[in-house]
Every structure is written in structure tokens, then in C-alpha cells.
Design an enzyme around this catalytic site. Sequence first.
Site, short mmCIF file in Angstrom:
data_model
loop_
_atom_site.label_atom_id
_atom_site.label_comp_id
_atom_site.label_asym_id
_atom_site.label_seq_id
_atom_site.Cartn_x
_atom_site.Cartn_y
_atom_site.Cartn_z
NE ARG A 239 -4.29 -1.40 0.09
CZ ARG A 239 -4.45 -2.46 -0.68
NH1 ARG A 239 -3.47 -2.82 -1.50
NH2 ARG A 239 -5.56 -3.17 -0.64
CD GLU A 268 -2.57 3.37 -5.93
OE1 GLU A 268 -3.63 2.86 -6.32
OE2 GLU A 268 -1.69 2.74 -5.35
CG HIS A 286 -2.66 -0.67 -7.34
ND1 HIS A 286 -2.96 0.08 -6.23
CD2 HIS A 286 -2.78 -1.96 -6.96
CE1 HIS A 286 -3.25 -0.74 -5.22
NE2 HIS A 286 -3.15 -1.97 -5.65
#
Length: 321
Positions: A239, A268, A286
Site C-alpha cells: 500500500r 493514488e 497498481h
Amino acid sequence: MTSKIAVTRWIPDEALKVLAEAGEVKLSRADRPLTRDELLEFVRGASGIVGMLHDRLDGEVADAAGPGLKVVANVAVGYDNVDVAALSERGVTVTNTPGVLTDATADLAFGLILAVTRRLGEGERLIRSQTPWSFHLGFLLGSSLQDKTLGIVGLGQIGQAVARRALGFGMRIVYSGRSRAAEDVETTLGAKYVPFDELLRSSDVVSLHCPLTPETRHLIDADALKSMKPGAYLINTTRGPVVHEAALADALEAGEIAGAGLDVFEAEPDVEPRLLNRENVVLTPHLGSATVETRTAMAVLAAENVASVLTGGNPLTEVRP
């Protein structure tokens, strides 16, 4: 009364078919995350919600859905976007999608290791820009992985899968985390459990596989980066907020570490601007679980969780508070 299932973003047809057998499916057609107001409106009257990692799924969402909400399925392994306690207090079952994305994420993590240590991104950009070049013994020299130390922060399923790949490249494994792995896991991987600060000091590559919690937010900060070897590389596929991106940019500018490979980001889809033009940073959007097979399996598992709960069964992969 037919159950209503709110799906906040596109999922594969295989998953939609599973859901359709359990209720009436309402699928968001927006090719973007729903805004907060849109999300609260979208889930009204839902018995089940299939959400993505960019959706904040909490008590407010449950209250907007109403008292008929029974299950929230997060299409991800991590669930830092879900207030499990608040949903559980309201009698809502929470599920995630562990296991099915282990190998895909480990592949991506090791791909980042190879890309940044062997300067693959730099080489590809040079070719695509049609910059003149010729082979010589000092040209785009990278760093070998053989006999180097890989430090894994969080030796769970994905961390172990990365370690197995590293063994094939002749790397030594050290790891840290909230608890030690089972003895047979350590033996199979030849993995040595060390304190976090020792891992930072001794590793040539540090790969992050810990969940995002209040304790791990900005785990990699300015002090942690200063503790790493000047020739070390940082890899993050867990993360984004585990890494303080501004501190990472500072460390790279100061030459405190050799480079970084990032698949996840602190805010993000935004990325710290100073990372964008650095040749010694590899950035991917991602993509850890981004294979057809894995993303389909994730969505189907989420759908099976919802369908099971709504038809009176038990969830397959429940997250407990």
C-alpha cells in the site's frame, strides 16, 4: 424479496453471473471511482456491496444502504479502506480476497526488482527516444542479485512467494514483521528473522509486504531511508502510504539509496512529482494483481462471498474486527 447487490465498478462477467444468481445486480457504469456522494446514493437499498480498494466502506455507507445490508465484499486482500469494526457493529459481514493474487503480486514485485536493479526502464526509454548508443563495458551497468540480501517486511503469503523467487536468483533472505513465520517456512526459505532496523541496515533490496495499519503508515520515512545501504533498492507493492513519498524523493536526490520500484502510491493515482523524472525509479500503476486470471479470480471470490451470505450460507473469506 429480491436482494439488491451494488457493484461500485466494472467486474468480469464470470463474477456478475455468480451475483445474478443471488439477487438483482446494480453495476456502476462510471469508468472511475464514485465520489463520496455518488457512492452513498449508489448503495441505497443494497443487501450486498461489492467495493474496490478506492472505496471508503464504513458506517456511513452502511447507514446509507439501510438496515437490509448484510455483506460488504472488498475486492482486494488489504482492507485498510474498510471500517470493519463499524460494519460489524451494524451486523454486516465483511470479506476480502486473499490467496488468489499471491503469485501475480509476487511476480510483479520481482519484476520491479529486476527492472530497477538492471536499469531496464532506462534502457527502454533510451531506445524509444532513438538516442544514439553503442555497446561498451561501462554502458548502463546495473546491480547483480546473486549473493545479495533481500529484506522482506511482512513474510505472509505474498512475502513468501517473493522469497521463493529470490532463491532462484541466489539471494539470501532476511525478514521482519509483527511475528515470526513458522519454523518450516523459515527452513524452506532459509529466511532469517531480524529486527526491522537490522533488516534496513543489512539488505541490498527491501521489499514491502506488510498491511497498511496505523503502525505501518510511513514505516519507510526519512530515518528508515537513512538506515538503508547507499546501494540498496526499495520495492513497494503493498500500500502506498507505507512509504513517505516526499522522504523517498529526498533520499533519492541525496543519493542515500540507489533506487526504487513502486507499484502503489501514497495518494493514488497522484505520484510525488519529484519521482516522475528520476531514471533510478520504476513506476507502475497498481498492477500487482493485473492478470486476466487473477483479477477474474478476485472478482469471483468476492461475488461468491456475497452470494453465500445473501443465500444464508457462510462467507468464504471473512474479515473479522
